[in-house]
Design an enzyme around this catalytic site. Structure first.
Site, PDB file in Angstrom:
ATOM      1  N   SER A 147       0.801  -1.221   0.000  1.00  0.00           N
ATOM      2  CA  SER A 147       0.000   0.000   0.000  1.00  0.00           C
ATOM      3  C   SER A 147       0.835   1.273   0.000  1.00  0.00           C
ATOM      4  O   SER A 147       0.301   2.362  -0.210  1.00  0.00           O
ATOM      5  CB  SER A 147      -0.941   0.022   1.215  1.00  0.00           C
ATOM      6  OG  SER A 147      -0.223   0.273   2.403  1.00  0.00           O
ATOM      7  N   LYS A 152       1.212   4.122   7.430  1.00  0.00           N
ATOM      8  CA  LYS A 152       0.462   4.970   6.509  1.00  0.00           C
ATOM      9  C   LYS A 152       0.906   6.426   6.657  1.00  0.00           C
ATOM     10  O   LYS A 152       1.554   6.811   7.634  1.00  0.00           O
ATOM     11  CB  LYS A 152      -1.042   4.879   6.792  1.00  0.00           C
ATOM     12  CG  LYS A 152      -1.665   3.531   6.479  1.00  0.00           C
ATOM     13  CD  LYS A 152      -1.704   3.255   4.996  1.00  0.00           C
ATOM     14  CE  LYS A 152      -2.402   1.940   4.692  1.00  0.00           C
ATOM     15  NZ  LYS A 152      -1.613   0.778   5.117  1.00  0.00           N
TER      16      LYS A 152
END
Length: 236
Positions: free
Chosen positions: A157, A195
């Site tokens: 990701s 993230k």
């Protein structure tokens, strides 16, 4: 000799990498140069690569390296180069050669043992941080102030930020972060994920660097910062 647009793009890429350590995306380059399509950016990148100003790194998403700026010859840029392991460091990942470790009085390398605290998801969040699995010995030049730990990345990701599956990320322990920082976030005290942090009013957004993943929004009481990305180690 470069065209005006080629020069503008080269300066933009170089400045962005100095600021963040990560090349801009095609959309960011398109907007910066006020072009209508990404195909124009693609042509400019090919032209810069053919002229020896940049190179694209194979098998990596959004991976560019500035080799030289106008006024510096290709010979100057390559002179004195030797193979060194690559380390990506900086708050968003800056590619630099691994610094040489200093020697102590006995001539042995002075290294710092950094605990590897298991795996971190760069994808769907996995269970909370595990206990120490082993240690990494790193030169002190790689470390900033504070306490550090390392995590092994699982998932894709964050590929547009230059972070790939099986990379090892170096994290500085801290419980606060600025918007835009890449952080280890603990969600509901159960799930840990790597993230980019964004603040959206009173909420916290955990943003992937891969369009295949959606941004997740949480209330501030559901997310705890466990550290900030300060380095990345990749084995070839």
């Amino acid at each position: 000799m470069l065209t005006k647009k080629q020069s503008e793009l080269l300066r933009f890429i170089n400045e962005r990498m100095k600021e963040t350590g990560v090349p801009p995306s095609f959309d960011e380059m398109k907007d910066a140069l006020d072009l209508r399509s990404k195909s124009g950016i693609h042509r400019l990148i090919i032209a810069l690569e053919e002229r020896g100003f940049i190179r694209r790194l194979p098998n990596r998403a959004r991976a560019l390296e500035v080799l030289r700026m106008p006024g510096a010859s290709a010979a100057d840029a390559g002179r004195g180069r030797k193979f060194e392991p690559s380390v990506i460091e900086g708050h968003l990942g800056r590619v630099r050669p691994m610094p040489a470790a200093r020697d102590d009085e006995d001539g042995a390398r002075a290294m710092v043992a950094i605990p590897v605290m298991g795996r971190i998801a760069a994808g769907t969040p996995i269970s909370a941080l595990q206990t120490r699995s082993h240690t990494l010995n790193l030169p002190p030049e790689m470390l900033s102030q504070g306490e550090h730990y390392a995590l092994e990345v699982r998932g894709d990701s964050m590929i547009d930020a230059g972070i790939f599956d099986a990379d090892t990320v170096l994290i500085r322990k801290q419980d606060t972060a600025e918007t835009g920082d890449i952080v280890v976030a603990l969600i509901d005290d159960e799930e840990a994920t790597l993230k980019r942090l964004r603040r959206r009013g009173a909420s916290i957004a955990l943003e992937a660097a891969n369009p295949a993943y959606e941004t997740r929004i949480f209330g501030p009481d559901r997310v705890r910062i466990q550290g900030k990305l300060v380095g990345l180690i990749r084995r070839y």
